[in-house]
Motif scaffolding. Structure first.
Motif, PDB file in Angstrom:
ATOM      1  N   TRP A  80      42.926  42.482  45.924  1.00 20.51           N
ATOM      2  CA  TRP A  80      43.395  43.364  44.853  1.00 20.51           C
ATOM      3  C   TRP A  80      44.778  43.924  45.194  1.00 20.51           C
ATOM      4  CZ3 TRP A  80      42.943  44.300  40.023  1.00 20.51           C
ATOM      5  CH2 TRP A  80      43.438  45.485  39.492  1.00 20.51           C
ATOM      6  N   GLY A  81      44.996  44.321  46.448  1.00 21.27           N
ATOM      7  CA  GLY A  81      46.296  44.841  46.859  1.00 21.27           C
ATOM      8  C   GLY A  81      47.389  43.812  46.659  1.00 21.27           C
ATOM      9  N   HIS A  82      47.116  42.566  47.005  1.00 22.96           N
ATOM     10  CA  HIS A  82      48.107  41.500  46.823  1.00 22.96           C
ATOM     11  C   HIS A  82      48.319  41.195  45.349  1.00 22.96           C
ATOM     12  CE1 HIS A  82      48.712  40.745  51.028  1.00 22.96           C
ATOM     13  NE2 HIS A  82      47.413  40.669  51.217  1.00 22.96           N
ATOM     14  N   LEU A  83      47.264  41.279  44.557  1.00 19.60           N
ATOM     15  CA  LEU A  83      47.391  41.026  43.122  1.00 19.60           C
ATOM     16  C   LEU A  83      48.248  42.083  42.439  1.00 19.60           C
ATOM     17  CD1 LEU A  83      43.751  39.996  42.172  1.00 19.60           C
ATOM     18  CD2 LEU A  83      45.725  38.507  42.431  1.00 19.60           C
ATOM     19  N   CYS A  84      48.222  43.294  42.985  1.00 14.23           N
ATOM     20  CA  CYS A  84      48.988  44.393  42.382  1.00 14.23           C
ATOM     21  C   CYS A  84      50.437  44.403  42.845  1.00 14.23           C
ATOM     22  CB  CYS A  84      48.327  45.725  42.716  1.00 14.23           C
ATOM     23  SG  CYS A  84      46.771  45.921  41.851  1.00 14.23           S
ATOM     24  N   GLY A  85      50.830  43.417  43.611  1.00 17.82           N
ATOM     25  CA  GLY A  85      52.231  43.311  44.009  1.00 17.82           C
ATOM     26  C   GLY A  85      52.566  43.995  45.316  1.00 17.82           C
ATOM     27  N   CYS A 142      37.546  31.860  39.043  1.00 19.04           N
ATOM     28  CA  CYS A 142      36.245  31.294  39.415  1.00 19.04           C
ATOM     29  C   CYS A 142      35.248  32.442  39.547  1.00 19.04           C
ATOM     30  CB  CYS A 142      36.353  30.513  40.719  1.00 19.04           C
ATOM     31  SG  CYS A 142      36.923  31.485  42.118  1.00 19.04           S
ATOM     32  N   VAL A 143      33.982  32.106  39.549  1.00 21.99           N
ATOM     33  CA  VAL A 143      32.935  33.122  39.663  1.00 21.99           C
ATOM     34  C   VAL A 143      32.875  33.579  41.117  1.00 21.99           C
ATOM     35  CG1 VAL A 143      30.476  33.589  39.417  1.00 21.99           C
ATOM     36  CG2 VAL A 143      31.631  32.087  37.779  1.00 21.99           C
ATOM     37  N   ARG A 144      32.934  34.873  41.299  1.00 23.95           N
ATOM     38  CA  ARG A 144      32.893  35.451  42.645  1.00 23.95           C
ATOM     39  C   ARG A 144      31.737  36.436  42.739  1.00 23.95           C
ATOM     40  NH1 ARG A 144      37.602  35.023  45.668  1.00 23.95           N
ATOM     41  NH2 ARG A 144      39.438  34.281  44.569  1.00 23.95           N
ATOM     42  N   LEU A 145      31.348  36.724  43.967  1.00 23.40           N
ATOM     43  CA  LEU A 145      30.338  37.752  44.198  1.00 23.40           C
ATOM     44  C   LEU A 145      30.838  39.094  43.668  1.00 23.40           C
ATOM     45  CD1 LEU A 145      27.727  38.848  45.549  1.00 23.40           C
ATOM     46  CD2 LEU A 145      29.063  39.104  47.638  1.00 23.40           C
ATOM     47  N   LEU A 146      32.137  39.353  43.839  1.00 25.04           N
ATOM     48  CA  LEU A 146      32.755  40.586  43.363  1.00 25.04           C
ATOM     49  C   LEU A 146      33.809  40.242  42.320  1.00 25.04           C
ATOM     50  CD1 LEU A 146      33.179  42.281  46.847  1.00 25.04           C
ATOM     51  CD2 LEU A 146      31.553  42.929  45.067  1.00 25.04           C
ATOM     52  N   PRO A 147      33.447  40.248  41.046  1.00 21.99           N
ATOM     53  CA  PRO A 147      34.416  39.938  39.985  1.00 21.99           C
ATOM     54  C   PRO A 147      35.551  40.960  39.955  1.00 21.99           C
ATOM     55  CG  PRO A 147      32.174  39.958  39.132  1.00 21.99           C
ATOM     56  CD  PRO A 147      32.119  40.499  40.520  1.00 21.99           C
ATOM     57  N   SER A 148      36.659  40.595  39.334  1.00 19.52           N
ATOM     58  CA  SER A 148      37.841  41.451  39.275  1.00 19.52           C
ATOM     59  C   SER A 148      37.516  42.837  38.734  1.00 19.52           C
ATOM     60  CB  SER A 148      38.918  40.807  38.401  1.00 19.52           C
ATOM     61  OG  SER A 148      39.327  39.590  38.944  1.00 19.52           O
ATOM     62  N   SER A 172      33.235  41.302  52.859  1.00 15.48           N
ATOM     63  CA  SER A 172      33.506  40.881  51.480  1.00 15.48           C
ATOM     64  C   SER A 172      34.243  41.979  50.711  1.00 15.48           C
ATOM     65  CB  SER A 172      32.208  40.549  50.744  1.00 15.48           C
ATOM     66  OG  SER A 172      31.573  39.453  51.345  1.00 15.48           O
ATOM     67  N   LEU A 173      33.830  43.212  50.919  1.00 15.17           N
ATOM     68  CA  LEU A 173      34.505  44.338  50.269  1.00 15.17           C
ATOM     69  C   LEU A 173      35.941  44.465  50.772  1.00 15.17           C
ATOM     70  CD1 LEU A 173      31.579  46.926  50.424  1.00 15.17           C
ATOM     71  CD2 LEU A 173      32.418  45.722  48.380  1.00 15.17           C
ATOM     72  N   THR A 174      36.130  44.251  52.058  1.00 13.89           N
ATOM     73  CA  THR A 174      37.472  44.321  52.645  1.00 13.89           C
ATOM     74  C   THR A 174      38.367  43.235  52.070  1.00 13.89           C
ATOM     75  OG1 THR A 174      36.550  45.219  54.690  1.00 13.89           O
ATOM     76  CG2 THR A 174      38.765  44.272  54.821  1.00 13.89           C
ATOM     77  N   ARG A 175      37.858  42.006  51.996  1.00 12.08           N
ATOM     78  CA  ARG A 175      38.654  40.904  51.432  1.00 12.08           C
ATOM     79  C   ARG A 175      38.965  41.150  49.958  1.00 12.08           C
ATOM     80  NH1 ARG A 175      35.135  37.854  54.498  1.00 12.08           N
ATOM     81  NH2 ARG A 175      33.923  37.304  52.653  1.00 12.08           N
TER      82      ARG A 175
END
Length: 106
Positions: A78-83, A23-29, A70-73
């Motif tokens: 990102w940390g969770h996405l990286c395993g 989905c569209v986010r304020l901070l894209p991947s 927002s930066l913290t989240r």
């Protein structure tokens, strides 16, 4: 940062790992990848300072300045996405043995 790590490389890695946002986010991947890389470069700086350094060349644009939360989240996501969980990569050092070693008789 984009002169060192090309957009195409970041996008290819996001696609290959299936980590592109749904989905569209304020901070894209892609932006989060660059932010996390900048955090590594400026590890003793605040999130706000790192964000300012990352976007310094874009000052003519009217960018939305994300809240620190927002930066913290985004970093946590990102940390969770990286395993793994975000945080220090290394374990704390073991306790020193010199402080607990018995003294030799004099």
């Amino acid at each position: 940062m984009t002169q060192i790590v090309d957009f195409a490389l970041v996008d290819a890695v996001l696609e290959e790992t299936g980590r592109r946002e749904k989905c569209v986010r304020l901070l894209p991947s892609r932006v989060v990848v660059y932010f996390v890389l900048a955090l590594a470069l400026f590890e003793h700086r605040s999130y706000r300072t790192v964000w300012s350094k990352l976007t310094a060349a874009l000052t003519p644009l009217d960018l939305v300045r994300p809240a620190v939360s927002s930066l913290t989240r985004a970093r946590r996501r990102w940390g969770h996405l990286c395993g793994g969980a975000p945080g220090p990569a290394a374990s704390p050092p073991p306790p020193s043995t010199w402080a607990t070693a018995p003294t030799s008789p004099a």
